[in-house]
Design an enzyme around this catalytic site. Sequence first.
Site, mmCIF file in Angstrom:
data_model
loop_
_atom_site.group_PDB
_atom_site.id
_atom_site.type_symbol
_atom_site.label_atom_id
_atom_site.label_comp_id
_atom_site.label_asym_id
_atom_site.label_seq_id
_atom_site.Cartn_x
_atom_site.Cartn_y
_atom_site.Cartn_z
ATOM 1 N N ARG A 83 -3.714 6.927 -0.141
ATOM 2 C CA ARG A 83 -2.641 6.465 0.751
ATOM 3 C C ARG A 83 -1.622 7.575 0.734
ATOM 4 O O ARG A 83 -1.016 7.860 -0.286
ATOM 5 C CB ARG A 83 -2.067 5.146 0.232
ATOM 6 C CG ARG A 83 -0.864 4.610 1.010
ATOM 7 C CD ARG A 83 -1.238 4.159 2.413
ATOM 8 N NE ARG A 83 -0.060 3.670 3.130
ATOM 9 C CZ ARG A 83 0.676 4.420 3.965
ATOM 10 N NH1 ARG A 83 0.360 5.685 4.184
ATOM 11 N NH2 ARG A 83 1.729 3.900 4.575
ATOM 12 N N HIS A 86 4.507 8.777 1.560
ATOM 13 C CA HIS A 86 5.278 8.007 2.536
ATOM 14 C C HIS A 86 6.421 7.283 1.838
ATOM 15 O O HIS A 86 6.494 7.272 0.608
ATOM 16 C CB HIS A 86 4.363 6.980 3.238
ATOM 17 C CG HIS A 86 3.870 5.894 2.335
ATOM 18 N ND1 HIS A 86 2.838 6.082 1.442
ATOM 19 C CD2 HIS A 86 4.280 4.604 2.156
ATOM 20 C CE1 HIS A 86 2.622 4.961 0.764
ATOM 21 N NE2 HIS A 86 3.486 4.048 1.170
ATOM 22 N N HIS A 88 9.249 3.616 2.529
ATOM 23 C CA HIS A 88 9.577 2.454 3.349
ATOM 24 C C HIS A 88 11.095 2.343 3.407
ATOM 25 O O HIS A 88 11.740 2.193 2.371
ATOM 26 C CB HIS A 88 8.971 1.190 2.756
ATOM 27 C CG HIS A 88 7.516 1.343 2.427
ATOM 28 N ND1 HIS A 88 6.567 1.569 3.391
ATOM 29 C CD2 HIS A 88 6.857 1.360 1.236
ATOM 30 C CE1 HIS A 88 5.383 1.694 2.820
ATOM 31 N NE2 HIS A 88 5.527 1.580 1.513
ATOM 32 N N GLU A 93 8.479 -2.030 -2.628
ATOM 33 C CA GLU A 93 7.032 -2.310 -2.682
ATOM 34 C C GLU A 93 6.644 -2.739 -4.085
ATOM 35 O O GLU A 93 6.909 -2.036 -5.058
ATOM 36 C CB GLU A 93 6.269 -1.046 -2.273
ATOM 37 C CG GLU A 93 4.760 -1.138 -2.462
ATOM 38 C CD GLU A 93 4.035 0.106 -1.948
ATOM 39 O OE1 GLU A 93 4.423 0.621 -0.873
ATOM 40 O OE2 GLU A 93 3.090 0.568 -2.613
ATOM 41 N N HIS A 132 6.390 7.725 -2.198
ATOM 42 C CA HIS A 132 5.259 7.490 -3.102
ATOM 43 C C HIS A 132 3.925 7.756 -2.418
ATOM 44 O O HIS A 132 3.859 7.899 -1.190
ATOM 45 C CB HIS A 132 5.299 6.075 -3.674
ATOM 46 C CG HIS A 132 5.382 4.991 -2.638
ATOM 47 N ND1 HIS A 132 6.593 4.593 -2.079
ATOM 48 C CD2 HIS A 132 4.435 4.227 -2.038
ATOM 49 C CE1 HIS A 132 6.369 3.635 -1.200
ATOM 50 N NE2 HIS A 132 5.067 3.398 -1.134
ATOM 51 N N GLU A 155 3.208 -2.158 7.238
ATOM 52 C CA GLU A 155 2.651 -0.984 6.554
ATOM 53 C C GLU A 155 2.153 0.045 7.559
ATOM 54 O O GLU A 155 2.153 1.248 7.282
ATOM 55 C CB GLU A 155 1.493 -1.440 5.640
ATOM 56 C CG GLU A 155 0.718 -0.334 4.953
ATOM 57 C CD GLU A 155 1.450 0.292 3.762
ATOM 58 O OE1 GLU A 155 2.568 -0.158 3.445
ATOM 59 O OE2 GLU A 155 0.901 1.226 3.182
HETATM 60 MN MN MN Z 1 3.955 2.156 0.271
#
Ligand code: MN
Length: 378
Positions: A83, A86, A88, A93, A132, A155
């Site tokens: 992943r 990125h 948020h 999270e 993260h 997401e």
């Molecule tokens: Mn995340």
Amino acid sequence: MSDINRRDMIGAAAAVAGGILATRAWAEPVEKHEELPTFRYAMEQQKGRITEGGSAKEATVKQLPISTGLAGVSMRLKPGGLRELHWHANAAEWAFVVKGRVRTTVIGPDSLSETNDFDPGDVWYFPKGHGHAVQNLGKEEAHFILVFDDGGFSEYRTFSITDWLGGTPPSVLEKNLGLRAAEFARFPKDELFIPQGRTPPPTDAATQKMQKMAPLTHRFPLMAQPPMRFAGGEERRVSQKEFPVSRTVTGVILDLEPGALRELHWHPHANEWLYFIHGNARMGLFGSHGRHRIEEFSTGDAGYIPQGFGHYIENTGSTKCRILIAFDSGDYQEISLSTWLASNPTGIVADNFKIADVQVGQMPDHRVFVAPKEGVRK
Ligand code: MN
Ligand code: MN
């Protein structure tokens, strides 16, 4: 109280309030079975978003309109899948690892970072806005459930590094990061989301150019903790008390034996988001104005209980039911039916239900929390 008596009382109360209100209450009596909206969403049955290194399925307020306070995502990473980096902007999270092993690296203000490896049963928490990334460490698929403390969170297309750099002029990136503009011109132009990468080595420490350790750890081994045990099941809970970085989320793993009941209760100051890891259960939701709704949940379903609403969970399957539960507060609070009744004088409880004192005496004198299949009758 009969339905007619109830309406009489509502009408009388409205009449005291006077005027338009009284007219309205008489003209439109409160319906006995006013609808509560659905609080179940079959999250794992959706297709979700699939990219080369993995997939994600989400339950936000868009898919489950009642879930205004929390959103959830079921994410899978293939071996070598990651992943991408990125953040948020609007939500913290929280995550629980169901299967496989993953490595996260998180960065906060003051260049403070942490890299952690997670096994099944471990939890992470990343504060709102902290950058993260997550990598699969193993040869098997990794599966984890993400929870966000904002129901409007999605997401899909969050603040991703490929989206950011792909849309920034290469000449600007050349000044910032030292490669030639022509090299930045070949960077991905669109968000990769979950690209395919290499399986990382046992430790990446030697390849990290900076490591200024964050003072609070972002990892908590939830399933390694001793549970609270009850006759019909057990619960493991992690709030800010046990996991100081987790200021806005409390997480729970609740195991219910077949037939067991997580007793009637409510949470005075937090919303509740649920994910059924495995098993079958029935949940009852109670709202004001005598509203009730009962729904059936099975493996892979998400659920939601609004702050202050009464609810219970009953294992209706023939196997143990395991439920992941998250609250949008780092401080866990609950009020259970058994303790509420046991804490009131016997006389008022008896008169409230129009029963005898001796019957009140037969009710529990302690918090039940989880009742076994056979019930708590002495
Ligand atoms: Mn995340
Ligand atoms: Mn609850």
